[in-house]
Scaffold this motif. Structure first.
Motif, PDB file in Angstrom:
ATOM      1  N   LEU A  67      48.890  26.499  36.633  1.00 11.98           N
ATOM      2  CA  LEU A  67      50.157  26.541  35.903  1.00 11.98           C
ATOM      3  C   LEU A  67      51.317  27.024  36.775  1.00 11.98           C
ATOM      4  O   LEU A  67      52.455  27.118  36.301  1.00 11.98           O
ATOM      5  N   GLY A  68      51.007  27.350  38.023  1.00  8.95           N
ATOM      6  CA  GLY A  68      52.065  27.789  38.943  1.00  8.95           C
ATOM      7  C   GLY A  68      52.642  29.148  38.608  1.00  8.95           C
ATOM      8  O   GLY A  68      53.825  29.399  38.833  1.00  8.95           O
ATOM      9  N   VAL A  69      51.798  30.048  38.030  1.00 10.31           N
ATOM     10  CA  VAL A  69      52.315  31.371  37.643  1.00 10.31           C
ATOM     11  C   VAL A  69      51.419  32.491  38.197  1.00 10.31           C
ATOM     12  O   VAL A  69      51.147  33.472  37.514  1.00 10.31           O
ATOM     13  N   LEU A 230      47.628  13.793  39.757  1.00  8.24           N
ATOM     14  CA  LEU A 230      47.189  14.939  38.959  1.00  8.24           C
ATOM     15  C   LEU A 230      46.650  16.030  39.882  1.00  8.24           C
ATOM     16  O   LEU A 230      46.977  17.210  39.737  1.00  8.24           O
ATOM     17  N   MET A 231      45.835  15.608  40.856  1.00 11.80           N
ATOM     18  CA  MET A 231      45.248  16.554  41.798  1.00 11.80           C
ATOM     19  C   MET A 231      46.346  17.270  42.588  1.00 11.80           C
ATOM     20  O   MET A 231      46.342  18.485  42.729  1.00 11.80           O
ATOM     21  N   ASP A 235      47.482  21.324  42.532  1.00 13.35           N
ATOM     22  CA  ASP A 235      47.516  22.161  43.732  1.00 13.35           C
ATOM     23  C   ASP A 235      48.829  22.917  43.880  1.00 13.35           C
ATOM     24  O   ASP A 235      48.858  23.994  44.458  1.00 13.35           O
ATOM     25  N   VAL A 236      49.914  22.352  43.375  1.00 13.88           N
ATOM     26  CA  VAL A 236      51.201  23.056  43.513  1.00 13.88           C
ATOM     27  C   VAL A 236      51.670  23.647  42.174  1.00 13.88           C
ATOM     28  O   VAL A 236      52.817  24.013  42.018  1.00 13.88           O
ATOM     29  N   GLY A 237      50.735  23.742  41.212  1.00 10.87           N
ATOM     30  CA  GLY A 237      51.049  24.405  39.945  1.00 10.87           C
ATOM     31  C   GLY A 237      52.027  23.626  39.074  1.00 10.87           C
ATOM     32  O   GLY A 237      52.798  24.202  38.321  1.00 10.87           O
ATOM     33  N   GLU A 238      51.988  22.284  39.189  1.00  7.17           N
ATOM     34  CA  GLU A 238      52.956  21.511  38.397  1.00  7.17           C
ATOM     35  C   GLU A 238      52.284  20.578  37.402  1.00  7.17           C
ATOM     36  O   GLU A 238      52.790  19.507  37.079  1.00  7.17           O
ATOM     37  N   MET A 239      51.107  20.992  36.926  1.00  6.35           N
ATOM     38  CA  MET A 239      50.389  20.129  35.984  1.00  6.35           C
ATOM     39  C   MET A 239      51.173  19.861  34.701  1.00  6.35           C
ATOM     40  O   MET A 239      51.175  18.769  34.179  1.00  6.35           O
TER      41      MET A 239
END
Ligand code: ADP
Ligand code: MG
Length: 258
Positions: A67-69, A230-231, A235-239
């Protein structure tokens, strides 16, 4: 008690309905449980439901990174653990309580205590569905949940290969043993969508989970291809932004959520 004595209606209003609890499990690691837990949460929210996510993978939490947090920290307020809000989605993970590189080296009882805190002492607000992202295996976490949470149902994730399916069978048998309905199987990393022509290639296998679902009379919920974007987004928390940008109903994850 004080409230109910002075005003029964007010007390009734204060009581929140218990959310449905969906466990996302697989038996095996690396098949996409965490990715699909987040995907399902976002897709169900798109359908108008209020969702929370509990990362029950104590030794390998991946929710904060997905989630990039990762730098967020959970805290206590009025003696309740406060979930970290990500885009209006309440989330809890052991990852919010340790440093990103820190290894959790706990024996079973510590793990059980931490999990119970997130499950029972957290202020999940008025969510309608709590999605629990399970760790691989059939151990302490699964048994703690069986004893402390009324799981509404379990969603099993598998890749198409026999090795993953063997562990998916174990997960199904665990849920059978603890009398939690298996809502269905999702085949993740099912085929590979060519980024150039859009065709699905079977290079990585395809269809194994559907055959397994049929054999065990468990619903097959759908398949999600290997998806480079998606992958990369994970990896960069931008799902969240990746899934939000998909046309409603068009994405496999939204289709599975329906
Ligand atoms: P698990 O929780 O079962 O261990 P994860 O959700 O962490 O698995 O996924 C493992 C890795 O595979 C992650 O890097 C994730 O981004 C990637 N992944 C999962 N599903 C897909 C997919 N459909 N296409 C491409 N990569 C995927
Ligand atoms: Mg995971």
């Amino acid at each position: 008690v004080a409230l109910s004595r002075s005003s029964p209606q007010k007390h009734a209003m204060k009581q929140q309905a218990k959310p449905l609890i969906l466990a996302v499990g697989s038996g095996k690691g690396g098949v996409g449980k965490s990715t699909l837990s987040v995907g399902l949460a976002i897709a169900l929210r798109k359908l108008g439901l209020r969702i929370g996510i509990l990362d029950a993978d104590i030794y390998g939490p991946s929710l904060p990174k997905l989630l990039g947090v990762e730098s967020e920290r959970s805290r206590y307020e009025d003696s309740k653990l406060k979930p970290v809000m990500v885009d209006d989605l309440p989330t809890l993970s052991i990852g919010y309580m340790i440093e990103p590189e820190q290894a959790v080296m706990w024996r079973g009882p510590m793990l059980v205590r931490a999990l119970k805190k997130m499950l029972l002492e957290a202020d999940w607000g008025n969510i309608e569905i709590l999605i629990i992202d399970l760790p691989p295996g059939t151990g302490d976490v699964q048994l703690t949940l069986a004893q402390n949470a009324q799981l509404t149902g379990a969603v099993i994730v598998s890749t198409p290969q026999d090795i993953a399916l063997a562990d998916a069978r174990k997960a199904i048998s665990l849920f059978d043993r603890i009398e939690v309905p298996v809502l269905g199987i999702i085949e993740n990393m099912s085929g590979f969508e060519c980024p150039h022509c859009g065709k699905i290639s079977d290079i990585f296998g395809h269809g194994g989970a559907e055959r397994e679902a049929e054999k065990r009379s468990v619903p097959f919920l759908g398949s999600i291809p290997l998806d480079q974007e998606l992958m990369a987004a994970a990896d960069v928390g931008e799902m969240i932004s990746r899934i939000n940008s998909e046309r409603t109903g068009a994405s496999p994850i939204t289709a599975v959520a329906r």
